[in-house]
Design a protein around this motif. Structure first.
Motif, mmCIF file in Angstrom:
data_model
loop_
_atom_site.group_PDB
_atom_site.id
_atom_site.type_symbol
_atom_site.label_atom_id
_atom_site.label_comp_id
_atom_site.label_asym_id
_atom_site.label_seq_id
_atom_site.Cartn_x
_atom_site.Cartn_y
_atom_site.Cartn_z
ATOM 1 N N SER A 33 0.857 -1.374 0.013
ATOM 2 C CA SER A 33 -0.147 0.054 -0.079
ATOM 3 C C SER A 33 0.752 1.295 0.086
ATOM 4 O O SER A 33 0.210 2.395 0.187
ATOM 5 C CB SER A 33 -1.048 -0.027 1.323
ATOM 6 O OG SER A 33 -0.210 -0.029 2.549
ATOM 7 N N ILE A 87 -11.562 -0.734 0.158
ATOM 8 C CA ILE A 87 -11.408 0.125 -1.316
ATOM 9 C C ILE A 87 -10.336 0.976 -1.008
ATOM 10 O O ILE A 87 -9.493 1.141 -1.944
ATOM 11 C CB ILE A 87 -12.829 0.877 -1.447
ATOM 12 C CG1 ILE A 87 -13.875 0.222 -1.835
ATOM 13 C CG2 ILE A 87 -12.425 2.154 -2.405
ATOM 14 C CD1 ILE A 87 -15.239 0.711 -2.041
ATOM 15 N N ALA A 88 -10.007 1.622 0.384
ATOM 16 C CA ALA A 88 -8.839 2.450 0.247
ATOM 17 C C ALA A 88 -7.489 1.732 0.363
ATOM 18 O O ALA A 88 -6.480 1.942 -0.578
ATOM 19 C CB ALA A 88 -8.893 3.106 1.596
ATOM 20 N N GLN A 91 -6.972 0.741 -3.724
ATOM 21 C CA GLN A 91 -6.704 1.984 -4.395
ATOM 22 C C GLN A 91 -5.180 2.278 -3.913
ATOM 23 O O GLN A 91 -4.364 2.586 -4.815
ATOM 24 C CB GLN A 91 -7.656 3.229 -3.855
ATOM 25 C CG GLN A 91 -8.903 2.977 -4.515
ATOM 26 C CD GLN A 91 -9.902 4.196 -4.226
ATOM 27 O OE1 GLN A 91 -9.410 5.229 -3.524
ATOM 28 N NE2 GLN A 91 -10.781 4.277 -4.871
ATOM 29 N N TRP A 94 -2.744 -0.249 -5.928
ATOM 30 C CA TRP A 94 -2.673 -0.010 -7.380
ATOM 31 C C TRP A 94 -1.899 1.322 -7.512
ATOM 32 O O TRP A 94 -1.238 1.376 -8.573
ATOM 33 C CB TRP A 94 -4.228 0.397 -7.929
ATOM 34 C CG TRP A 94 -4.371 0.414 -9.290
ATOM 35 C CD1 TRP A 94 -4.331 -0.408 -10.292
ATOM 36 C CD2 TRP A 94 -4.206 1.661 -10.044
ATOM 37 N NE1 TRP A 94 -4.350 0.248 -11.466
ATOM 38 C CE2 TRP A 94 -4.195 1.555 -11.367
ATOM 39 C CE3 TRP A 94 -4.140 3.150 -9.552
ATOM 40 C CZ2 TRP A 94 -4.266 2.578 -12.348
ATOM 41 C CZ3 TRP A 94 -3.946 4.090 -10.346
ATOM 42 C CH2 TRP A 94 -4.008 3.692 -11.884
ATOM 43 N N LEU A 95 -2.134 2.372 -6.859
ATOM 44 C CA LEU A 95 -1.536 3.565 -6.937
ATOM 45 C C LEU A 95 0.218 3.259 -6.624
ATOM 46 O O LEU A 95 0.921 3.847 -7.521
ATOM 47 C CB LEU A 95 -1.800 4.624 -5.878
ATOM 48 C CG LEU A 95 -3.107 5.172 -6.426
ATOM 49 C CD1 LEU A 95 -3.750 6.120 -5.076
ATOM 50 C CD2 LEU A 95 -3.048 6.193 -7.393
ATOM 51 N N ALA A 116 -9.561 -3.236 -8.373
ATOM 52 C CA ALA A 116 -8.624 -2.352 -7.637
ATOM 53 C C ALA A 116 -9.378 -1.149 -6.935
ATOM 54 O O ALA A 116 -8.738 0.073 -6.852
ATOM 55 C CB ALA A 116 -7.652 -1.635 -8.587
ATOM 56 N N GLY A 117 -10.529 -1.493 -6.312
ATOM 57 C CA GLY A 117 -11.398 -0.459 -5.732
ATOM 58 C C GLY A 117 -11.658 0.995 -6.634
ATOM 59 O O GLY A 117 -11.832 1.989 -6.240
ATOM 60 N N LEU A 118 -11.670 0.637 -7.930
ATOM 61 C CA LEU A 118 -11.998 1.521 -9.014
ATOM 62 C C LEU A 118 -10.760 2.702 -9.032
ATOM 63 O O LEU A 118 -11.304 3.695 -9.488
ATOM 64 C CB LEU A 118 -13.222 2.205 -8.739
ATOM 65 C CG LEU A 118 -14.456 1.297 -8.968
ATOM 66 C CD1 LEU A 118 -15.799 2.027 -8.471
ATOM 67 C CD2 LEU A 118 -14.657 0.379 -10.081
ATOM 68 N N ALA A 119 -9.777 2.283 -8.558
ATOM 69 C CA ALA A 119 -8.659 3.318 -8.606
ATOM 70 C C ALA A 119 -8.250 3.885 -10.069
ATOM 71 O O ALA A 119 -7.943 5.025 -9.825
ATOM 72 C CB ALA A 119 -7.261 2.829 -8.031
ATOM 73 N N HIS A 122 -9.571 7.551 -10.917
ATOM 74 C CA HIS A 122 -9.145 8.625 -10.322
ATOM 75 C C HIS A 122 -7.880 8.972 -11.185
ATOM 76 O O HIS A 122 -6.991 9.861 -10.730
ATOM 77 C CB HIS A 122 -8.805 8.439 -9.089
ATOM 78 C CG HIS A 122 -9.638 8.062 -8.078
ATOM 79 N ND1 HIS A 122 -10.536 9.095 -7.541
ATOM 80 C CD2 HIS A 122 -10.113 6.767 -7.434
ATOM 81 C CE1 HIS A 122 -11.374 8.421 -6.678
ATOM 82 N NE2 HIS A 122 -11.471 6.999 -6.932
ATOM 83 N N TYR A 143 -8.218 -6.803 -13.897
ATOM 84 C CA TYR A 143 -8.779 -6.416 -12.669
ATOM 85 C C TYR A 143 -10.044 -7.385 -12.586
ATOM 86 O O TYR A 143 -10.876 -7.679 -13.703
ATOM 87 C CB TYR A 143 -9.592 -5.177 -13.501
ATOM 88 C CG TYR A 143 -8.638 -4.001 -13.431
ATOM 89 C CD1 TYR A 143 -8.158 -3.181 -12.385
ATOM 90 C CD2 TYR A 143 -7.741 -3.990 -14.610
ATOM 91 C CE1 TYR A 143 -7.240 -2.406 -12.590
ATOM 92 C CE2 TYR A 143 -6.793 -2.903 -14.716
ATOM 93 C CZ TYR A 143 -6.536 -2.068 -13.819
ATOM 94 O OH TYR A 143 -5.318 -1.123 -13.831
#
Length: 207
Positions: A33, A87-88, A91, A94-95, A116-119, A122, A143
């Motif tokens: 993370s 989700i956090a 994300q 992924w970031l 990917a928590g819809l990352a 963003h 995904y």
């Protein structure tokens, strides 16, 4: 997918996982993370890359994370962790991979569960804050659709490409039929994506 101990990650553990017949390695998002967390697992990820085996990233805490931070409050709804912490974490993983992991591991295939928590959605905000821009879909990042329905799957597919989507039912937590899944999915690109994500090990007795 197999798992390894994260208190002292050892790339040789990856060899043992693959030797047992597993397709690849599964790691919790909390272990990936941040850029620093990703670096601590660099030797493990490099071994996966060398073996041509994929990485699955799923919701879960990183090593040494206090249990108190993971426990749900009695006042929170039962769905609270799935819509906040999970989700956090996804994300953030992924970031971290988007910012640093791909550069370090150019041939590693990665599957992010729960989209990917819809990352990737963003990407514009990421660019506006000085992150990598423009966003270019990664053909080696996939995904899994678990926990999401047709609207989210379609929206993410338009950004990352329909050929990067895999099907995940999220059973036994939810019944996908409640959200018109998987009947409304296009199975031809999903089948192709599954073959590319899992690689040559698919169908070789792997689990």
């Amino acid at each position: 997918m197999g798992a390894i101990a994260l208190d002292q990650p050892d790339p040789d553990d990856v060899d043992r996982v693959i030797a047992r017949g597993c397709v690849g390695l599964s790691l919790p998002a909390g272990a990936l993370s941040s850029v620093d967390a990703l670096s601590r697992l660099r030797s493990v990820l490099a071994r996966l890359e060398l073996l041509g085996a994929p990485l699955l990233v799923h919701p879960g805490p990183g090593p040494g994370e206090p249990q108190a931070m993971r426990e749900a409050s009695l006042g929170d709804p039962l769905w609270w962790p799935a819509l906040t912490r999970y989700i956090a974490d996804m994300q953030a993983a992924w970031l971290a991979f988007h910012a640093a992991g791909r550069l370090q591991h150019p041939e590693l295939r990665v599957v992010f569960s729960m989209l990917a928590g819809l990352a990737p959605l963003h990407a514009e905000r990421l660019a506006s804050r000085g992150g990598p821009a423009p966003y270019v879909p990664d053909p080696l990042v996939f995904y899994d659709t678990s926990s999401y329905g047709p609207s989210a799957v379609r929206t993410l597919g338009e950004l990352v490409g329909a050929r990067q989507l895999l099907y995940g039912s999220d059973r036994p937590m939810i019944e996908p039929g409640e959200f018109s899944m998987p009947d409304r999915l296009d199975w031809d690109p999903i089948a192709d994506a599954t073959r590319r994500a899992l690689g040559a090990t698919l169908g070789a007795g792997a689990r």
